[in-house]
Scaffold this active site. Sequence first.
Site, PDB file in Angstrom:
ATOM      1  N   GLU A 441       0.819  -1.217   0.000  1.00  0.00           N
ATOM      2  CA  GLU A 441       0.000   0.000   0.000  1.00  0.00           C
ATOM      3  C   GLU A 441       0.848   1.261   0.000  1.00  0.00           C
ATOM      4  OE1 GLU A 441      -3.268   0.188   2.661  1.00  0.00           O
ATOM      5  OE2 GLU A 441      -4.023  -1.775   2.055  1.00  0.00           O
ATOM      6  N   GLU A 516      -4.423  -8.796   1.518  1.00  0.00           N
ATOM      7  CA  GLU A 516      -5.150  -8.402   2.734  1.00  0.00           C
ATOM      8  C   GLU A 516      -6.638  -8.492   2.443  1.00  0.00           C
ATOM      9  OE1 GLU A 516      -3.931  -4.668   4.615  1.00  0.00           O
ATOM     10  OE2 GLU A 516      -1.831  -5.183   4.210  1.00  0.00           O
TER      11      GLU A 516
HETATM   12  C1  GAL Z   1      -4.266  -1.760   5.430  1.00  0.00           C
HETATM   13  C2  GAL Z   1      -2.788  -1.797   5.763  1.00  0.00           C
HETATM   14  C3  GAL Z   1      -2.564  -2.552   7.040  1.00  0.00           C
HETATM   15  C4  GAL Z   1      -3.477  -2.062   8.115  1.00  0.00           C
HETATM   16  C5  GAL Z   1      -4.911  -2.216   7.663  1.00  0.00           C
HETATM   17  C6  GAL Z   1      -5.906  -1.748   8.698  1.00  0.00           C
HETATM   18  O1  GAL Z   1      -4.548  -0.778   4.550  1.00  0.00           O
HETATM   19  O2  GAL Z   1      -2.050  -2.393   4.734  1.00  0.00           O
HETATM   20  O3  GAL Z   1      -1.226  -2.409   7.439  1.00  0.00           O
HETATM   21  O4  GAL Z   1      -3.171  -0.734   8.373  1.00  0.00           O
HETATM   22  O5  GAL Z   1      -5.073  -1.433   6.503  1.00  0.00           O
HETATM   23  O6  GAL Z   1      -7.188  -1.749   8.182  1.00  0.00           O
END
Ligand code: GAL
Length: 945
Positions: A441, A516
């Site tokens: 990200e 993720e």
């Molecule tokens: C994502 C990020 C993670 C964490 C997560 C929380 O965007 O890559 O490290 O911050 O959001 O929602």
Amino acid sequence: MKLSIAKICLPCLLLLTLTTSAIAQNPSGREVTLIDDGWHFAFGHSHDTGKDFNHGTAYFSYLAKTGNGDGPAAAAFDDRAWRLLNLPHDWAVEQSFSEAGSFSHGFKTAGKGFPDKSIGWYRRKISIPETDLGRIISLKFDGVFRDSKVWFNGHYLGNEPSGYDGFEYDVSAYVNYGGENTIAVRVDASMEEGWFYEGAGIYRHVYVQKTNPLHVKTNGTYITTDIKNGYANIKAQVAIENWSNDNNGGDVEIVSTIVDPQGKEISTKQIILAPKPFNISLSDSEIRINTPLLWDIENPNLYRLITQIKKEGKIVDTYETTFGIRSIRFDPEEGFFLNGKHLKLKGTNNHQDHAGVGTALPDELQYFRIKKLKEMGSNAYRCSHHPPTPELLEACDRLGMLVIDETRLMGITDLHLGAVKRMIERDRNHPSVFCWSVGNEEWAIEGNIMGERITNTMQGYAKSIDPTRPVTVGISSGFRSGISSVVEVMGYNYLGNGDIDAHRNQFKQQPGMGTEEGSTFATRGIYVTDDAKHYQAAYDRKPRPSFYSIEEGWKFYATRPYLAGMFIWTGFDYRGEPTPYGWPSVTSYFGMMDVCGFPKDNVYYLKSWWGSEPVLHLLPHWNWQGMEGKEIDVWAYSNCDEVELFLNKKSLGKKMMEQYGHLEWKVAYQPGTLEAVGYKNGKRILTDIRKTTGKPEKIKLTSHRQTLDKANGVAVFNVEVTDKNGLHIPTATNEVTFSIKGGTIIGVGNGDPTSLENDKFIDAIALVNITGLQEQALTTVNLPQQLPSYPKNNWTEAFKDRDYKNLAPAYVYRGQFELASLSATNVVTFFYQKVGVDAVIFVNGKKVNSAKDDAQKYILSADMLKQGINTLNIIATPVHKVKDWDVINANPGVVQVITPADQWKRKLFSGYAQVIVQADGSGKDIVLSATAKDVKAATLTLSVK
Ligand code: GAL
């Protein structure tokens, strides 16, 4: 040795002799010793030089002249009053919480914004025998958070800005052979690298390594395996380094022995020319293993490669590399394959901290955590967002867990590519590692041409070091441009961030996985969202409009063969990022498990669809006093075909389970027994029961281990309370106090994101300087038993413009130290540093005596101290200068005030707390006792071997 003796100078001869004798003592030629124990620690200061022990203020400091480390960086610095501790150490987790703390770092009062808790000094002595002369002696740090500087005997070795990369310094030239040596480390945690809890201090292991100058380079082996029909070819490349001026050439024999999981050995031999001075040579060997035992998730078979280097028939180095035989493949149509078999990646993202201990995890906790993830059915782990400690990868290798290994920051300079190189060279022999991630990200670049260029460079560079694994990046926007258009394996971060199917239709040759997914909120054991209390109900519901529940996420990924799998955000809760709340919530809500590893209900959803065993799990608990007659949402997670629900034996209906789904009922609450019955092929196979419990009667302790290793064994204790029928009480909040014999408690937790209770109970140590030091010259040597009175007006600044050629026979010194608070439990000690040859010391007019174990240590009893300003008098004969440039000590020492810690305690949260215990080396059994008000105490004994 091909050199003729005539050409060898005398010192060289001596060196050679010593080298040989060192090797004779250590036939492998290599010695790696863990030096985690016995470090002295004190806080410095990020901008108040006085509070940073005046480090860096010397006329010729450490950057001016080598060997001139000043303040605590100097070998002679007196650190006796500092706290003694063992690594791994995270000083952030030891601090209290405050709203002024960092959201990212879980509001701990350390690091950013806390200048007196942002610099940590560590010092340790090591003795190195004379017989080591001629070997390469280096210090190996697995990771320090962060921006560390290291000195050895006052010599500055370097600076490592990263809090995640391992580093190593050759100290051979600086060693006091046959004597004591001082390591000093200054750690500066005032900057954060991530947006999540990162701890502070030397939180990973430190080693001293000794090798022959001719040795296998650090991380110098690279093993690749090629599986054929019935056999595997193992290729091993070994980098041999000659870290010396030895230019004599000659042959080097490299014996490569592969040891299979049963201990069977097979060897091969190569001869190469010795590397030139300060150069490396590569040796390549190939060994065929018939009917290899492959590494996979269920059977993580491990092989070892033992590399021996021989020069003139003598072994000069032995180096061991653990590896596995396995193949990996991403297919843009069909997903991921391990050893040719399709495997859906069922992954979690994780940071590295745990309850009670922060980022300073004993190795055992890595295994504890990976086992918990495996029990949930997970087969993959993403190290978000930085390279992990080596022990995490070892745990994944040994237990069977695939890993995405990720670098911290995207970029193309030495800083970024150097980190990629270190990560890959360190980790490329781990069979668990199946993919390199070079970013996550990176909002400024991910959708644009810059992101494309940076990825091209990082990816190409990564593949130049390890062509056997693919590269990914976790991307959160611009699924069709920038990084995503060039990255080898697309890493989708969240369904809500773009149209994955559309991307796939455009880039059909690019494999993809959900790096993720989820980002759901849940508080363990809580079933009603209450924003005032910062509670998030643990039902798996859509968390935010553009985010998806775990079930929604898994349904998407499970049903698309072209997607290799998904990584949930996150496996465990972690400190920091307490979204959707802020202060006073201090940990995240995203985990499938809390920070202790206690499961939230989502674990059972995943177990149902990720695991292979029949599962039936009911939620919520059935203790809803005061809610009689009101509707409660009852859910079942299960992989049974049908589930029937009963309340107090009355059926509330049987429901069919949809694949990857869950079941729901609305049930009017009545105390009693809620029971679910699961059916497979029409047969009743499982039940799960929630019973209304009585009030707390008794504490119950259980441990994840019954036997512990004497040296460093760790046990994780669960603490709960039960009612008179022995039923666990899911709503209990009792405060439990702990005491221990035969071991040490190293942390407590309960998984409550809003708990501001201590994680650790350790003695507080304050160091109080002696200020305003003045002197009077005395005309006779008289070291009195009672403090005489001295003329009031004769005091002058001590040591100022002293004429060392005309010293008085004795001097009296007077200084002050301030005790801001003083209680009966304080232990106050004056660590005297000689300002004279013979001396008597008085505090507030009373003579003090030195301690038995140390003539320069004075225990100051409560009756001679007062709160506020105290006066110190020293009457001493002076130290004479031998040479004009001798520097005479003018610092009389420091007063140490210890405030003993309170007893260890923790409240239960939703019925549970956790105590982490470590063996203390004594070999005695560990006895943990737990007491709480109005309930029966408990004791649990573990045997230590
Ligand atoms: C994502 C990020 C993670 C964490 C997560 C929380 O965007 O890559 O490290 O911050 O959001 O929602």
